[in-house]
Structures are given as C-alpha cells and as structure tokens.
Motif scaffolding. Structure first.
Motif, PDB file in Angstrom:
ATOM      1  N   ALA A 169       0.949  -1.683   0.109  1.00  0.00           N
ATOM      2  CA  ALA A 169       0.249  -0.176   0.123  1.00  0.00           C
ATOM      3  C   ALA A 169       1.363   0.964  -0.138  1.00  0.00           C
ATOM      4  CB  ALA A 169      -0.821  -0.304   1.361  1.00  0.00           C
ATOM      5  N   ASP A 170       1.055   2.563  -0.968  1.00  0.00           N
ATOM      6  CA  ASP A 170       1.619   3.266  -1.228  1.00  0.00           C
ATOM      7  C   ASP A 170       0.897   4.577  -0.370  1.00  0.00           C
ATOM      8  OD1 ASP A 170       3.843   4.821  -2.621  1.00  0.00           O
ATOM      9  OD2 ASP A 170       2.654   5.079  -4.421  1.00  0.00           O
ATOM     10  N   THR A 171       0.389   4.367   0.930  1.00  0.00           N
ATOM     11  CA  THR A 171      -0.017   5.272   1.724  1.00  0.00           C
ATOM     12  C   THR A 171       0.764   5.430   3.903  1.00  0.00           C
ATOM     13  OG1 THR A 171      -2.051   6.021   2.382  1.00  0.00           O
ATOM     14  CG2 THR A 171      -1.354   3.537   2.739  1.00  0.00           C
ATOM     15  N   SER A 172       0.473   6.311   4.370  1.00  0.00           N
ATOM     16  CA  SER A 172       0.579   5.769   5.538  1.00  0.00           C
ATOM     17  C   SER A 172      -0.154   5.878   6.407  1.00  0.00           C
ATOM     18  CB  SER A 172       2.188   6.704   5.537  1.00  0.00           C
ATOM     19  OG  SER A 172       1.420   8.606   6.097  1.00  0.00           O
ATOM     20  N   ASP A 173      -2.172   6.362   5.436  1.00  0.00           N
ATOM     21  CA  ASP A 173      -2.830   6.439   6.219  1.00  0.00           C
ATOM     22  C   ASP A 173      -3.224   5.251   7.489  1.00  0.00           C
ATOM     23  OD1 ASP A 173      -6.073   8.072   6.556  1.00  0.00           O
ATOM     24  OD2 ASP A 173      -5.919   5.575   6.470  1.00  0.00           O
ATOM     25  N   ILE A 174      -3.447   5.578   8.205  1.00  0.00           N
ATOM     26  CA  ILE A 174      -3.286   3.705   9.657  1.00  0.00           C
ATOM     27  C   ILE A 174      -4.402   3.505   9.403  1.00  0.00           C
ATOM     28  CG2 ILE A 174      -3.106   3.301  11.932  1.00  0.00           C
ATOM     29  CD1 ILE A 174      -0.303   4.240  10.925  1.00  0.00           C
ATOM     30  N   GLY A 178       3.036  -5.376   2.372  1.00  0.00           N
ATOM     31  CA  GLY A 178       3.611  -3.880   2.666  1.00  0.00           C
ATOM     32  C   GLY A 178       3.481  -2.994   2.835  1.00  0.00           C
ATOM     33  N   VAL A 179       3.953  -1.641   2.971  1.00  0.00           N
ATOM     34  CA  VAL A 179       3.523  -0.395   2.976  1.00  0.00           C
ATOM     35  C   VAL A 179       4.975   0.210   2.088  1.00  0.00           C
ATOM     36  CG1 VAL A 179       3.198   1.733   4.451  1.00  0.00           C
ATOM     37  CG2 VAL A 179       1.570  -0.602   4.726  1.00  0.00           C
ATOM     38  N   THR A 180       5.074   0.793   1.144  1.00  0.00           N
ATOM     39  CA  THR A 180       5.252   2.124   0.644  1.00  0.00           C
ATOM     40  C   THR A 180       5.154   3.720   1.169  1.00  0.00           C
ATOM     41  OG1 THR A 180       4.028   2.469  -1.876  1.00  0.00           O
ATOM     42  CG2 THR A 180       6.623   1.061  -1.125  1.00  0.00           C
ATOM     43  N   THR A 181       5.903   4.222   1.118  1.00  0.00           N
ATOM     44  CA  THR A 181       6.054   6.079   1.475  1.00  0.00           C
ATOM     45  C   THR A 181       6.643   7.003   1.197  1.00  0.00           C
ATOM     46  OG1 THR A 181       6.955   6.298   3.956  1.00  0.00           O
ATOM     47  CG2 THR A 181       5.339   5.370   4.605  1.00  0.00           C
ATOM     48  N   ASN A 182       6.711   8.444   1.039  1.00  0.00           N
ATOM     49  CA  ASN A 182       7.886   9.579   0.391  1.00  0.00           C
ATOM     50  C   ASN A 182       7.118  10.468   0.847  1.00  0.00           C
ATOM     51  OD1 ASN A 182       5.820  10.237  -0.614  1.00  0.00           O
ATOM     52  ND2 ASN A 182       5.328   8.732  -2.588  1.00  0.00           N
ATOM     53  N   PRO A 183       8.603  11.468   0.838  1.00  0.00           N
ATOM     54  CA  PRO A 183       8.069  12.048   1.743  1.00  0.00           C
ATOM     55  C   PRO A 183       7.226  13.366   1.711  1.00  0.00           C
ATOM     56  CG  PRO A 183      10.357  12.219   0.463  1.00  0.00           C
ATOM     57  CD  PRO A 183       9.712  10.517  -0.173  1.00  0.00           C
ATOM     58  N   SER A 184       6.277  13.525   0.050  1.00  0.00           N
ATOM     59  CA  SER A 184       5.457  13.499   0.191  1.00  0.00           C
ATOM     60  C   SER A 184       3.932  12.728   0.513  1.00  0.00           C
ATOM     61  CB  SER A 184       4.980  13.968  -1.214  1.00  0.00           C
ATOM     62  OG  SER A 184       5.623  14.336  -2.505  1.00  0.00           O
ATOM     63  N   ILE A 185       4.032  12.022   0.774  1.00  0.00           N
ATOM     64  CA  ILE A 185       3.086  10.919   1.393  1.00  0.00           C
ATOM     65  C   ILE A 185       2.833  11.219   2.679  1.00  0.00           C
ATOM     66  CG2 ILE A 185       2.352   8.866   2.227  1.00  0.00           C
ATOM     67  CD1 ILE A 185       2.956   7.931  -0.717  1.00  0.00           C
ATOM     68  N   ILE A 186       4.427  11.861   3.162  1.00  0.00           N
ATOM     69  CA  ILE A 186       4.659  12.026   4.885  1.00  0.00           C
ATOM     70  C   ILE A 186       4.244  13.410   5.232  1.00  0.00           C
ATOM     71  CG2 ILE A 186       6.278  12.102   6.283  1.00  0.00           C
ATOM     72  CD1 ILE A 186       5.862   9.637   6.295  1.00  0.00           C
ATOM     73  N   ALA A 187       4.279  14.043   4.047  1.00  0.00           N
ATOM     74  CA  ALA A 187       3.918  15.716   4.389  1.00  0.00           C
ATOM     75  C   ALA A 187       2.172  15.338   4.611  1.00  0.00           C
ATOM     76  CB  ALA A 187       4.126  16.253   3.047  1.00  0.00           C
ATOM     77  N   LYS A 188       1.565  14.698   3.439  1.00  0.00           N
ATOM     78  CA  LYS A 188       0.689  14.949   3.429  1.00  0.00           C
ATOM     79  C   LYS A 188       0.019  14.777   4.522  1.00  0.00           C
ATOM     80  CE  LYS A 188      -3.081  13.190   0.714  1.00  0.00           C
ATOM     81  NZ  LYS A 188      -3.283  11.543  -0.301  1.00  0.00           N
ATOM     82  N   HIS A 202       2.940  -6.849   8.715  1.00  0.00           N
ATOM     83  CA  HIS A 202       3.814  -7.003   8.875  1.00  0.00           C
ATOM     84  C   HIS A 202       5.534  -7.490   7.580  1.00  0.00           C
ATOM     85  CE1 HIS A 202       1.608  -9.174   5.423  1.00  0.00           C
ATOM     86  NE2 HIS A 202       1.938 -10.372   5.395  1.00  0.00           N
ATOM     87  N   GLY A 203       4.520  -7.368   6.818  1.00  0.00           N
ATOM     88  CA  GLY A 203       6.453  -7.048   5.302  1.00  0.00           C
ATOM     89  C   GLY A 203       6.718  -6.222   5.312  1.00  0.00           C
ATOM     90  N   PRO A 204       7.785  -5.008   4.262  1.00  0.00           N
ATOM     91  CA  PRO A 204       8.531  -3.963   3.799  1.00  0.00           C
ATOM     92  C   PRO A 204       8.246  -3.093   4.292  1.00  0.00           C
ATOM     93  CG  PRO A 204       8.788  -6.343   2.622  1.00  0.00           C
ATOM     94  CD  PRO A 204       7.657  -6.443   3.065  1.00  0.00           C
ATOM     95  N   VAL A 205       8.324  -1.902   5.213  1.00  0.00           N
ATOM     96  CA  VAL A 205       7.592  -0.296   4.998  1.00  0.00           C
ATOM     97  C   VAL A 205       9.098  -0.175   4.645  1.00  0.00           C
ATOM     98  CG1 VAL A 205       6.788   0.992   6.654  1.00  0.00           C
ATOM     99  CG2 VAL A 205       5.636  -1.437   7.161  1.00  0.00           C
ATOM    100  N   SER A 206       8.733   0.741   3.508  1.00  0.00           N
ATOM    101  CA  SER A 206      10.026   1.449   2.577  1.00  0.00           C
ATOM    102  C   SER A 206       9.341   2.705   3.625  1.00  0.00           C
ATOM    103  CB  SER A 206       9.795   1.924   1.336  1.00  0.00           C
ATOM    104  OG  SER A 206      10.045   0.902   0.834  1.00  0.00           O
ATOM    105  N   ALA A 207      10.365   3.095   4.052  1.00  0.00           N
ATOM    106  CA  ALA A 207      10.506   4.647   4.888  1.00  0.00           C
ATOM    107  C   ALA A 207      11.947   5.718   3.949  1.00  0.00           C
ATOM    108  CB  ALA A 207      10.826   4.696   6.601  1.00  0.00           C
ATOM    109  N   GLU A 208      11.646   6.868   3.135  1.00  0.00           N
ATOM    110  CA  GLU A 208      12.934   7.466   1.921  1.00  0.00           C
ATOM    111  C   GLU A 208      13.271   8.543   3.444  1.00  0.00           C
ATOM    112  OE1 GLU A 208      11.067   8.892  -1.172  1.00  0.00           O
ATOM    113  OE2 GLU A 208      12.430   9.234  -1.948  1.00  0.00           O
ATOM    114  N   VAL A 209      15.078   8.393   2.835  1.00  0.00           N
ATOM    115  CA  VAL A 209      16.069   9.327   3.213  1.00  0.00           C
ATOM    116  C   VAL A 209      15.489  10.840   2.861  1.00  0.00           C
ATOM    117  CG1 VAL A 209      17.850   7.994   3.582  1.00  0.00           C
ATOM    118  CG2 VAL A 209      18.247   8.981   1.384  1.00  0.00           C
ATOM    119  N   ALA A 210      15.545  11.480   3.915  1.00  0.00           N
ATOM    120  CA  ALA A 210      15.465  13.176   3.078  1.00  0.00           C
ATOM    121  C   ALA A 210      16.651  14.021   2.239  1.00  0.00           C
ATOM    122  CB  ALA A 210      14.716  14.042   4.415  1.00  0.00           C
TER     123      ALA A 210
END
Ligand code: E4P
Length: 218
Positions: free
Chosen positions: A5-10, A24-34, A51-59
């Motif tokens: 899921a390409d989101t940070s919505d809990i 798994g989940v992916t995030t990016n700085p735009s998703i975090i800002a939102k 349970h799977g990979p959660v992508s957290a992007e460097v800034a």
C-alpha cells in the motif's frame, strides 16, 4: 505478486492488513507531508501493524547525510526498507546498507539502464514509476516489461521489481502479466480490483433465490 500500500494512512493500512491482502507499505516524503504526522513515530507505528517491508525514504541527497539517515531509519524496526533515490550517491548508500543486511528500495526509476544500476548496487527493490511516465505520454508498462526481461537474464541479481506510481487496476493486471514481483498502490486502487457489476448482479440474484428456499445453512 505482492501488494504494497502506497500510503501512511493508518486506518487504510489496518483495514488492508486485516484483509490478508497486504504484503507491505511504501511511503515517500510527499506522503509523509500530506499526513501531517511526525515521520519516525509514524514509520514505527506502520511497522508494528504490517508484517512485511515498510519503505521509509531518506530526506537528504548527499552520501554522508543519506547514509546516517538510512542507518537511523533501519534501526526503527526489522521490516524497514530504506528508500534511496536513483543517484550515484543513493546507489552508494544502497550498496553499503544492502551489504549490512538492510533492505533497500531504490526509488525514482524511469529507465531500464537505471534499473540495471540498482540491481548491481544490491537493491532489494527497484521502483519504476509507471504513472508518471504515462503522464508524459511515455509507456510506463513497457519499462516494466523491459526491466523484467533484463532481470530474468541475470538470476544472480535478487532485486525485486516493485511497480510504483500505480494509478488504476489495469496497471496491476499488466504488472502481473509481466511477472513483476510487487505493485505498490493507493488503497483505493487495490479496492477497485474487486469491482464488477456482474458480481453485484449475480450476488443479488443468489441472495434472492436462496431466500425463496426458506432454508438456513446454520
Ligand atoms: C512509490 O514508492 C512512490 O511512493 C509512489 O508510487 C509515487 O506515486 P505517484 O506518482 O502517484 O506520486
């Protein structure tokens, strides 16, 4: 094929995790800002749900800061995949973190040549952005086809093709036909896969006919 899921919505993440469909989940700085939330505690919370990979992007974009950020992000949880941009410095960070056993997602991939570089740098995931290519009237799915074909020629490369910037269900279906390992999608697009009017119509008829039998299974 894995679904991220390409989101940070809990709420969306919990719903998908409970459905059994989420890998798994992916995030990016735009998703975090939102989200308006603090990045590090948010990633920690997502990692505890999924349970799977959660992508957290460097800034940052320079090697020295990126490697420090990547190491800090990797310490949040065992299922963090550090996301780095497809730049010379990003791939240097990728190699170093991968060699230490950290999962790395190389993002902002727009060409097959870039995907080759990411695989050689030991990326766990390469993220080609199909929607953003389509937006420029280029063929996003052709890039997925090219990368899958190239990676299949080199079984020693363990990089998974993570189709990103997914905009609609056809992107998911085409990715599956090409054998892509993962798609990361907005939750709404994953839910759209369920939709078919004949399913709704057929179910309504079955429910009506069952009522006519006067029976109960339980
Ligand atoms: C992938 O990891 C990215 O976060 C994402 O898929 C980008 O999608 P967008 O092009 O819709 O912003």
């Amino acid at each position: 094929m894995k679904f991220f899921a390409d989101t940070s919505d809990i709420n969306d993440i919990k719903e998908l995790e409970n459905s059994g469909l989420l890998d798994g989940v992916t995030t990016n700085p735009s998703i975090i800002a939102k989200s308006g939330k603090q990045f590090l505690p948010l990633i920690e919370e997502i990692c505890s749900i999924v349970h799977g990979p959660v992508s957290a992007e460097v800034a940052s974009t320079d090697y020295e800061t990126m490697i420090k950020e990547g190491k800090k992000l990797a310490k949040i949880a065992d299922n963090v995949a550090v996301k780095v941009p497809l730049t010379p410095a990003g791939l240097k960070v990728c190699k170093e973190l991968s060699d230490e056993g950290t999962m790395v997602n190389v993002t902002l991939c727009f060409s097959a040549g870039q995907a080759i570089l990411a695989a050689k740098a030991g990326a766990t995931f390469i993220s080609p952005f199909v929607g953003r290519l389509d937006d420029l009237a280029q063929d996003g799915m052709q890039l997925i086809s090219d990368i899958c074909q190239i990676y299949a020629n080199y079984p020693e490369w363990n990089t998974e093709v993570l189709v990103a910037s997914v905009r609609h269900p056809v992107h998911i279906i085409e990715s599956a036909k090409l054998g892509a390992d993962v798609v990361t999608c907005p939750p709404s697009v994953i839910k759209q896969l369920f939709n078919h009017p004949l399913t709704d119509k057929g179910l309504a008829a079955f429910v009506d006919d069952w009522k006519k039998t006067g029976q109960s299974i339980l």
